[in-house]
Motif scaffolding. Sequence first.
Motif, short mmCIF file in Angstrom:
data_model
loop_
_atom_site.label_atom_id
_atom_site.label_comp_id
_atom_site.label_asym_id
_atom_site.label_seq_id
_atom_site.Cartn_x
_atom_site.Cartn_y
_atom_site.Cartn_z
N MET A 1 0.84 -1.19 0.00
CA MET A 1 0.00 0.00 0.00
C MET A 1 0.87 1.24 0.00
SD MET A 1 -2.93 1.14 2.76
CE MET A 1 -1.73 1.29 4.07
N GLU A 2 0.57 2.17 -0.86
CA GLU A 2 1.36 3.38 -0.99
C GLU A 2 1.07 4.33 0.17
OE1 GLU A 2 2.14 7.06 -4.14
OE2 GLU A 2 0.74 5.43 -4.61
N VAL A 3 2.10 4.95 0.71
CA VAL A 3 1.96 5.91 1.80
C VAL A 3 2.21 7.30 1.25
CG1 VAL A 3 2.85 6.67 4.01
CG2 VAL A 3 2.68 4.23 3.52
N THR A 4 1.26 8.18 1.43
CA THR A 4 1.42 9.56 0.99
C THR A 4 1.91 10.41 2.15
OG1 THR A 4 -0.90 10.04 1.48
CG2 THR A 4 -0.37 9.33 -0.76
N ILE A 5 2.83 11.31 1.86
CA ILE A 5 3.43 12.15 2.88
C ILE A 5 3.21 13.61 2.54
CG2 ILE A 5 5.58 12.82 4.02
CD1 ILE A 5 4.71 10.03 4.72
N ASP A 6 2.69 14.36 3.51
CA ASP A 6 2.54 15.80 3.35
C ASP A 6 3.78 16.46 3.95
OD1 ASP A 6 1.85 18.43 3.18
OD2 ASP A 6 0.03 18.30 4.40
N VAL A 7 4.75 16.76 3.09
CA VAL A 7 6.02 17.30 3.58
C VAL A 7 5.86 18.70 4.14
CG1 VAL A 7 7.44 15.87 2.07
CG2 VAL A 7 6.62 18.09 1.24
N ASP A 8 4.80 19.40 3.77
CA ASP A 8 4.58 20.76 4.25
C ASP A 8 3.68 20.81 5.47
OD1 ASP A 8 6.11 21.87 2.15
OD2 ASP A 8 4.41 21.71 0.79
N GLN A 9 3.33 19.66 6.02
CA GLN A 9 2.45 19.61 7.17
C GLN A 9 3.11 20.26 8.38
OE1 GLN A 9 1.26 15.68 8.27
NE2 GLN A 9 0.03 16.34 10.02
N GLU A 10 2.37 21.14 9.04
CA GLU A 10 2.89 21.82 10.21
C GLU A 10 2.96 20.82 11.38
OE1 GLU A 10 3.99 24.97 10.77
OE2 GLU A 10 3.91 25.23 8.60
N PRO A 11 4.03 20.90 12.18
CA PRO A 11 4.13 20.00 13.34
C PRO A 11 2.97 20.22 14.30
CG PRO A 11 6.24 21.06 12.89
CD PRO A 11 5.22 21.76 12.03
N VAL A 12 2.55 19.15 14.91
CA VAL A 12 1.48 19.19 15.91
C VAL A 12 2.11 19.08 17.29
CG1 VAL A 12 -0.60 18.05 16.76
CG2 VAL A 12 -0.14 18.14 14.31
N THR A 13 1.75 19.95 18.21
CA THR A 13 2.28 19.88 19.57
C THR A 13 1.23 19.29 20.50
OG1 THR A 13 1.49 22.08 20.23
CG2 THR A 13 3.62 21.97 19.09
N PRO A 14 1.67 18.66 21.60
CA PRO A 14 0.71 18.11 22.56
C PRO A 14 -0.26 19.15 23.10
CG PRO A 14 2.88 17.19 22.96
CD PRO A 14 3.06 18.27 21.93
N ASN A 15 0.20 20.39 23.22
CA ASN A 15 -0.67 21.45 23.76
C ASN A 15 -1.87 21.74 22.85
OD1 ASN A 15 0.90 21.78 26.04
ND2 ASN A 15 2.14 23.42 25.14
N GLU A 16 -1.77 21.34 21.59
CA GLU A 16 -2.88 21.55 20.67
C GLU A 16 -3.93 20.44 20.75
OE1 GLU A 16 -1.64 22.71 16.58
OE2 GLU A 16 0.39 22.50 17.38
N LEU A 17 -3.60 19.36 21.45
CA LEU A 17 -4.46 18.18 21.48
C LEU A 17 -5.21 18.10 22.80
CD1 LEU A 17 -1.88 15.65 19.98
CD2 LEU A 17 -3.62 16.98 18.76
N LYS A 18 -6.37 17.46 22.75
CA LYS A 18 -7.20 17.32 23.95
C LYS A 18 -6.69 16.17 24.81
CE LYS A 18 -11.60 18.03 23.63
NZ LYS A 18 -13.05 17.90 23.36
N ARG A 19 -6.48 16.46 26.07
CA ARG A 19 -6.02 15.43 26.99
C ARG A 19 -7.20 14.53 27.41
NH1 ARG A 19 -0.82 16.22 28.93
NH2 ARG A 19 0.14 18.06 28.00
N TRP A 20 -6.84 13.32 27.83
CA TRP A 20 -7.89 12.36 28.19
C TRP A 20 -8.76 12.90 29.32
CZ3 TRP A 20 -10.35 8.80 25.94
CH2 TRP A 20 -11.04 7.81 26.63
N SER A 21 -8.16 13.65 30.23
CA SER A 21 -8.91 14.23 31.35
C SER A 21 -9.93 15.27 30.89
CB SER A 21 -7.95 14.88 32.35
OG SER A 21 -7.21 15.91 31.72
N GLU A 22 -9.77 15.77 29.67
CA GLU A 22 -10.67 16.80 29.13
C GLU A 22 -11.80 16.21 28.30
OE1 GLU A 22 -7.15 20.21 28.77
OE2 GLU A 22 -7.72 19.02 27.01
N THR A 23 -11.82 14.89 28.16
CA THR A 23 -12.89 14.24 27.42
C THR A 23 -13.99 13.80 28.39
OG1 THR A 23 -11.83 12.06 27.58
CG2 THR A 23 -11.28 13.42 25.66
N SER A 24 -15.17 13.58 27.87
CA SER A 24 -16.32 13.27 28.72
C SER A 24 -16.37 11.77 29.06
CB SER A 24 -17.62 13.66 28.01
OG SER A 24 -17.63 15.05 27.74
N PRO A 25 -16.67 11.45 30.33
CA PRO A 25 -16.82 10.04 30.71
C PRO A 25 -17.98 9.40 29.97
CG PRO A 25 -16.64 11.45 32.64
CD PRO A 25 -16.84 12.35 31.46
#
Length: 275
Positions: free
Chosen positions: A1-25
């Motif tokens: 299977m061919e893998v496509t790569i977005d070389v211009d993709q901006e890095p993602v930091t953990p601070n941009e992502l929702k932590r498990w504690s911030e999700t609903s039970p």
Amino acid sequence: MEVTIDVDQEPVTPNELKRWSETSPYFDTIYPVNEAHRSPYRHNQKLNHRIILWQGDITSISVDAIAHSINRNLSDKSSNTRRLFLKIGPEFRHELYKVVKGCPTSEVRITSGYNLPARYIIHTASPHYSTKYRTAAETSLASCYRNVLQKAYDMRLETLALCVINSVHYNYPSDEGAHTALRAIRKFLEMQEEMGCVIVHTIVLVVESCDASMYEVLLPLYFPRSLQEERTAVLRLPMDNDYVRNDRRIRIIDNPQHFSYKIISGNLDLRTEVI
């Protein structure tokens, strides 16, 4: 299977992502809730805040280190391996094959992150699975996760992105692998807190689309987000999920002849003895 790569993709930091504690039970009304039910994996908001579940490309996340699952001969052709080769180029291939060379099952090897947002890549060799040797495969996979986490701790890395180490290419059932992974991560985070010496502050569990829903369902069993979720989750743990047995009594090693669960010179050591 061919893998496509977005070389211009901006890095993602953990601070941009929702932590498990911030999700609903998730309150499961199918199972009866007994007030006396207490899971070995207690509701702990501090631990939940250290976990992030993210569906994405592990090579694009900006952390101190990412984990990379590969086979013993470093000839794995997984999508993550192909992404690394395509993004980094010949320097990485040379270091992997000429410098790192082989990697025995469950052990880890370190390479630079090169031009990735991550500083380091921690490689580990995933085990093969067979029903006849299920316990051995489970022990090896748990060691993979523990050794990656141990290496991050020893290198004093604060943020770590973990891939799904088990592989269907080696016949490893995805659900069994997920249970093993989550148990190992939970135990590691608990031990850091017990020591009062937290080094790895954030673990991003990076999954692909085929695994995302499964991890969303299983994470509450080991990282319940409320007391209600904990009491419900305990009834959904695997029947053979003995907290001590399956974690192989992770202990701090004092010397080869004497094992005890304690802190040695303020250092965490997750090396294990199967008993």
